[in-house]
Scaffold this motif. Structure first.
Motif, PDB file in Angstrom:
ATOM      1  N   ARG A 146       0.960  -1.230  -0.024  1.00 40.40           N
ATOM      2  CA  ARG A 146       0.100   0.083   0.079  1.00 40.40           C
ATOM      3  C   ARG A 146       0.898   1.208  -0.037  1.00 40.40           C
ATOM      4  NH1 ARG A 146      -5.629  -0.500   2.932  1.00 40.40           N
ATOM      5  NH2 ARG A 146      -6.260  -2.466   2.156  1.00 40.40           N
ATOM      6  N   LEU A 147       1.960   1.219   0.786  1.00 37.34           N
ATOM      7  CA  LEU A 147       2.744   2.191   0.781  1.00 37.34           C
ATOM      8  C   LEU A 147       3.460   2.529  -0.554  1.00 37.34           C
ATOM      9  CD1 LEU A 147       4.544   4.373   2.518  1.00 37.34           C
ATOM     10  CD2 LEU A 147       6.205   2.526   2.617  1.00 37.34           C
ATOM     11  N   ILE A 148       3.641   1.594  -1.336  1.00 32.87           N
ATOM     12  CA  ILE A 148       4.236   2.008  -2.448  1.00 32.87           C
ATOM     13  C   ILE A 148       3.217   2.441  -3.671  1.00 32.87           C
ATOM     14  CG2 ILE A 148       4.919   0.662  -4.735  1.00 32.87           C
ATOM     15  CD1 ILE A 148       6.573  -1.233  -2.960  1.00 32.87           C
ATOM     16  N   VAL A 149       1.778   2.130  -3.215  1.00 38.27           N
ATOM     17  CA  VAL A 149       0.870   2.673  -4.179  1.00 38.27           C
ATOM     18  C   VAL A 149       0.855   4.265  -3.898  1.00 38.27           C
ATOM     19  CG1 VAL A 149      -1.838   2.966  -4.589  1.00 38.27           C
ATOM     20  CG2 VAL A 149      -0.683   0.627  -4.406  1.00 38.27           C
ATOM     21  N   ILE A 150       0.752   4.507  -2.656  1.00 42.79           N
ATOM     22  CA  ILE A 150       1.001   5.980  -2.257  1.00 42.79           C
ATOM     23  C   ILE A 150       2.254   6.694  -2.854  1.00 42.79           C
ATOM     24  CG2 ILE A 150       1.013   7.402  -0.199  1.00 42.79           C
ATOM     25  CD1 ILE A 150      -0.389   5.332   1.407  1.00 42.79           C
ATOM     26  N   ILE A 151       3.373   6.100  -2.736  1.00 39.76           N
ATOM     27  CA  ILE A 151       4.427   6.833  -3.185  1.00 39.76           C
ATOM     28  C   ILE A 151       4.628   6.920  -4.721  1.00 39.76           C
ATOM     29  CG2 ILE A 151       7.011   6.454  -3.581  1.00 39.76           C
ATOM     30  CD1 ILE A 151       6.922   5.086  -0.835  1.00 39.76           C
ATOM     31  N   VAL A 152       4.228   5.840  -5.233  1.00 38.75           N
ATOM     32  CA  VAL A 152       4.278   5.962  -6.979  1.00 38.75           C
ATOM     33  C   VAL A 152       3.122   7.101  -7.302  1.00 38.75           C
ATOM     34  CG1 VAL A 152       3.776   4.820  -8.904  1.00 38.75           C
ATOM     35  CG2 VAL A 152       4.932   3.767  -7.309  1.00 38.75           C
ATOM     36  N   ALA A 153       1.976   6.933  -6.782  1.00 39.36           N
ATOM     37  CA  ALA A 153       0.882   7.964  -6.900  1.00 39.36           C
ATOM     38  C   ALA A 153       1.277   9.462  -6.859  1.00 39.36           C
ATOM     39  CB  ALA A 153      -0.412   7.639  -6.145  1.00 39.36           C
ATOM     40  N   VAL A 154       1.976   9.674  -5.749  1.00 40.45           N
ATOM     41  CA  VAL A 154       2.347  10.983  -5.614  1.00 40.45           C
ATOM     42  C   VAL A 154       3.665  11.385  -6.386  1.00 40.45           C
ATOM     43  CG1 VAL A 154       3.705  12.520  -3.864  1.00 40.45           C
ATOM     44  CG2 VAL A 154       1.953  10.944  -2.998  1.00 40.45           C
ATOM     45  N   MET A 155       4.435  10.555  -6.832  1.00 39.49           N
ATOM     46  CA  MET A 155       5.528  10.840  -7.697  1.00 39.49           C
ATOM     47  C   MET A 155       4.825  11.140  -9.341  1.00 39.49           C
ATOM     48  SD  MET A 155       8.495   7.928  -6.895  1.00 39.49           S
ATOM     49  CE  MET A 155       8.510   7.545  -8.206  1.00 39.49           C
ATOM     50  N   LEU A 156       3.680  10.264  -9.607  1.00 45.52           N
ATOM     51  CA  LEU A 156       3.125  10.296 -10.890  1.00 45.52           C
ATOM     52  C   LEU A 156       2.523  11.707 -11.079  1.00 45.52           C
ATOM     53  CD1 LEU A 156       2.126   6.879 -11.830  1.00 45.52           C
ATOM     54  CD2 LEU A 156       3.847   8.270 -12.873  1.00 45.52           C
ATOM     55  N   LEU A 157       1.777  12.063  -9.646  1.00 47.46           N
ATOM     56  CA  LEU A 157       1.021  13.268  -9.760  1.00 47.46           C
ATOM     57  C   LEU A 157       2.015  14.726  -9.859  1.00 47.46           C
ATOM     58  CD1 LEU A 157      -2.091  12.436  -7.246  1.00 47.46           C
ATOM     59  CD2 LEU A 157      -2.007  12.612  -9.911  1.00 47.46           C
ATOM     60  N   VAL A 158       2.819  14.603  -9.126  1.00 45.98           N
ATOM     61  CA  VAL A 158       4.002  15.692  -9.095  1.00 45.98           C
ATOM     62  C   VAL A 158       4.524  15.572 -10.575  1.00 45.98           C
ATOM     63  CG1 VAL A 158       6.303  16.446  -8.534  1.00 45.98           C
ATOM     64  CG2 VAL A 158       4.523  15.497  -6.859  1.00 45.98           C
ATOM     65  N   ALA A 159       5.010  14.559 -11.248  1.00 46.69           N
ATOM     66  CA  ALA A 159       5.552  14.484 -12.591  1.00 46.69           C
ATOM     67  C   ALA A 159       4.358  15.017 -13.395  1.00 46.69           C
ATOM     68  CB  ALA A 159       5.756  13.211 -13.077  1.00 46.69           C
ATOM     69  N   LEU A 160       2.994  14.735 -13.391  1.00 43.82           N
ATOM     70  CA  LEU A 160       2.272  15.257 -14.339  1.00 43.82           C
ATOM     71  C   LEU A 160       1.983  16.909 -13.887  1.00 43.82           C
ATOM     72  CD1 LEU A 160      -0.239  14.849 -16.334  1.00 43.82           C
ATOM     73  CD2 LEU A 160      -1.637  14.522 -14.299  1.00 43.82           C
ATOM     74  N   TRP A 161       2.109  17.378 -12.801  1.00 44.58           N
ATOM     75  CA  TRP A 161       1.890  18.605 -12.483  1.00 44.58           C
ATOM     76  C   TRP A 161       3.026  19.413 -12.931  1.00 44.58           C
ATOM     77  CZ3 TRP A 161       4.666  22.691  -9.864  1.00 44.58           C
ATOM     78  CH2 TRP A 161       3.846  23.655  -9.457  1.00 44.58           C
ATOM     79  N   LEU A 162       4.338  18.945 -13.017  1.00 46.66           N
ATOM     80  CA  LEU A 162       5.702  19.567 -13.547  1.00 46.66           C
ATOM     81  C   LEU A 162       5.424  19.668 -15.180  1.00 46.66           C
ATOM     82  CD1 LEU A 162       8.325  18.088 -11.496  1.00 46.66           C
ATOM     83  CD2 LEU A 162       7.732  20.559 -11.652  1.00 46.66           C
ATOM     84  N   PHE A 163       4.807  18.532 -15.834  1.00 42.35           N
ATOM     85  CA  PHE A 163       4.734  18.556 -17.394  1.00 42.35           C
ATOM     86  C   PHE A 163       3.701  19.625 -17.599  1.00 42.35           C
ATOM     87  CE2 PHE A 163       1.724  16.907 -20.557  1.00 42.35           C
ATOM     88  CZ  PHE A 163       2.581  17.024 -21.634  1.00 42.35           C
ATOM     89  N   LEU A 164       2.768  19.686 -16.794  1.00 42.06           N
ATOM     90  CA  LEU A 164       1.665  20.601 -17.294  1.00 42.06           C
ATOM     91  C   LEU A 164       2.089  22.189 -16.995  1.00 42.06           C
ATOM     92  CD1 LEU A 164      -1.580  18.870 -16.086  1.00 42.06           C
ATOM     93  CD2 LEU A 164      -1.025  19.318 -18.454  1.00 42.06           C
ATOM     94  N   LYS A 165       2.951  22.335 -16.018  1.00 39.11           N
ATOM     95  CA  LYS A 165       3.323  23.679 -15.640  1.00 39.11           C
ATOM     96  C   LYS A 165       4.371  24.040 -16.196  1.00 39.11           C
ATOM     97  CE  LYS A 165      -0.224  24.448 -12.674  1.00 39.11           C
ATOM     98  NZ  LYS A 165      -1.287  25.587 -12.364  1.00 39.11           N
ATOM     99  N   ARG A 166       5.383  23.209 -16.627  1.00 38.93           N
ATOM    100  CA  ARG A 166       6.882  23.578 -16.970  1.00 38.93           C
ATOM    101  C   ARG A 166       7.201  23.232 -18.617  1.00 38.93           C
ATOM    102  NH1 ARG A 166       9.252  23.932 -12.203  1.00 38.93           N
ATOM    103  NH2 ARG A 166       7.993  25.400 -10.768  1.00 38.93           N
TER     104      ARG A 166
END
Lengths: 234, 289
Positions: free
Chosen positions: B141-161
């Motif tokens: 479960r911890l890995i699901v949380i970590i990967v989700a946070v990483m991917l959401l941050v990556a998506l945010w960076l992609f959209l903003k930068r």
């Protein structure tokens, strides 16, 4: 450099533009004036590929463009500042400007153009990190023009840049248009404000219900009886 | 009691993580293309079946399988764009109906290939982080949380930068104005469908060992995702993530302290309440909806 030959646009049974022929030469400011619904915006939309011709043709730099998609026409060198500015409301001023350069390779040249645009429009520089929705109407118009310039257009289309702006700002927009043209970029200016349009333009077309009713040198049209009573209100 | 609350909080965090991945993709697709992708739950399901086939079946390493889930389902998203949505451009209702048809096709294909039954997916790790006697966090479960946070941050960076991130946001805000900047809706739609599919796919792959995997598992996920994007405000990515947290905490809390059926009812009631009080959702604005 731009030529419309008998361009006709129909929406269903309604003909918005009827066999309009129009010519824009190197370095010119050409204006299209007329009342609401005269087909002015339709003309610009046809040139930039947002509206399709039902007959006739549009040539730009000796090639037909009337069958190209809007995003391809941008690469050919035509930038269109649409009616109502249409800046991206939830993007910052800087992001809006950068989207204008979408078709170019990002790098030092685009960065330099961004710097230059912010120098040209100091009010945008102050607000470069603000969302476009928070800008005033005049600032949004400058942003829309700046965004179009980021594409380094060979031809600029401006649709009602004075709409809804205070007289002081209209003067400012007018001198911006003049300074853009002085860099050698021809401009097609659509306006309801005939006074502003005729003071900026070299040549003018007057449309009425989708048809050309008058054309000529802007200076001579200013003295034309019909134009004076119908559009200048004097 | 405190321990039970803590444990519920951890469970909710995990649910919020994978729900965010699904909902954000749904929002992105709706924003750029104006299409409500009903098959999104089935993209999640496909991600899970990639794990069934390659991990449970062929015993490939889980990390590799999850990466395949991401890319493969992203490509299914691209396939949907090319085969259906592109042909139905300018017809959002047509896109919606086509996506409903596509979800049935996917369910049927998976049912034909794997059978209509619950798949057993062995855990990829048995490790559990023991925080106290009654508060435990399985590493899965911890890995699901970590990967989700990483991917959401990556998506945010992609959209903003990035250039294409800006293009995507521009298309979502004003398609015609975007076209006038030379941004082709064909390009941005492909990107949106790939990202949307990939995020749903990896969510399905990572949670496969933790939930019951069946050909119809997409249903419950899509219902939750719809509630989330309505509560968050259709078209708002930030709203979707926030609403995923609210929904997951409410749903997990009610499931723990009362029961699962009541939790579903409360979830729908939450959506109704938001629609009555603030029809545009938390982050939505009327002109964007």
């Amino acid at each position: 450099m731009l030529e419309l030959r008998e361009a006709t646009v129909s929406y269903g049974k309604v003909t918005a533009l009827h066999r309009l022929s129009l010519f824009v030469g190197q370095g010119q400011v050409v204006t299209i004036i007329g009342a609401n619904g005269a087909g002015k915006s339709t003309t610009l939309r046809a040139i930039s590929g947002l509206a399709r011709l039902t007959s006739g043709e549009i040539r730009f730099q000796d090639a037909r463009i009337d069958n190209l998609a809007a995003d391809v026409i941008v690469s050919r060198g035509i930038s269109h500042v649409p009616e109502g500015r249409r800046v991206f409301p939830d993007m910052t001023v800087r992001e809006n400007l950068m989207t204008g350069a979408f078709r170019r390779r990002f790098g030092p040249e685009v960065d330099a153009d961004l710097e230059q645009t912010l120098v040209r429009f100091p009010r945008l520089a102050e607000r470069s990190q603000q969302l476009a929705r928070t800008l005033s109407g005049g600032e949004q118009q400058m942003l829309a023009i700046g965004r179009a310039l980021m594409a380094r257009p060979a031809l600029l289309l401006l649709d009602e840049p004075s709409m809804g702006l205070a007289p002081v700002i209209i003067d400012e927009i007018g001198s911006i248009i003049r300074s853009i043209n002085q860099t050698g970029v021809p401009v097609v200016l659509v306006e309801q404000n005939a006074e502003l349009a005729l003071s900026l333009a070299d040549y003018a077309y007057v449309l009425e219900r989708g048809r050309l009713c008058l054309e000529g040198e802007a200076a001579s049209l200013r003295d034309n009886e019909l134009v004076r009573t119908a559009y200048l209100g004097v | 009691m405190l321990e039970l609350l803590l444990q519920t909080g951890l469970n909710a965090l995990y649910a919020a993580a994978y729900l965010s991945l699904v909902a954000v993709g749904l929002v992105l697709i709706f924003g750029v293309m104006g299409i409500i992708n009903f098959a999104h739950g089935e993209l999640f399901m496909l991600g899970a079946y990639v794990v069934v086939a390659l991990y449970s079946g062929l015993q490939m390493p889980f990390v590799l399988v999850a990466a395949i889930g991401l890319v493969f389902v992203g490509c299914v998203g691209i396939l949907m764009e090319l085969s259906m949505f592109r042909q139905l451009r300018g017809n959002p209702l047509g896109g919606l109906v086509a996506s409903i048809g596509f979800l049935m096709v996917l369910q049927a294909l998976v049912a034909m290939g794997f059978g209509v039954r619950m798949e057993h997916v062995p855990p990829f790790t048995q490790d559990v982080i023991i925080l106290s006697e009654r508060v435990r966090l399985p590493v899965q479960r911890l890995i699901v949380i970590i990967v989700a946070v990483m991917l959401l941050v990556a998506l945010w960076l992609f959209l903003k930068r990035t250039k294409f991130g800006w293009a995507l946001r521009a298309s979502a805000q004003d398609k015609e104005a975007a076209a006038l900047q030379g941004i082709s809706l064909r390009t941005t739609s492909l990107i949106a469908m790939f990202i949307g599919g990939a995020l749903a796919g990896i969510a399905g792959s990572l949670t496969a060992p933790l939930i019951s995997v069946t050909p119809t598992m997409g249903h419950s996920v899509i219902v939750a995702a719809f509630i989330v994007i309505i509560v968050g405000g259709i078209g708002s990515l930030e709203g979707a993530v926030l609403a995923a947290f609210i929904y997951a905490f409410v749903h997990t809390g009610v499931t723990t302290f009362l029961d699962g059926v009541i939790a579903d009812i409360v979830g729908l009631a939450l959506m109704l309440a938001v629609l009555v009080i603030r029809p545009t959702g938390f982050f939505g604005s009327a002109d964007r909806a």
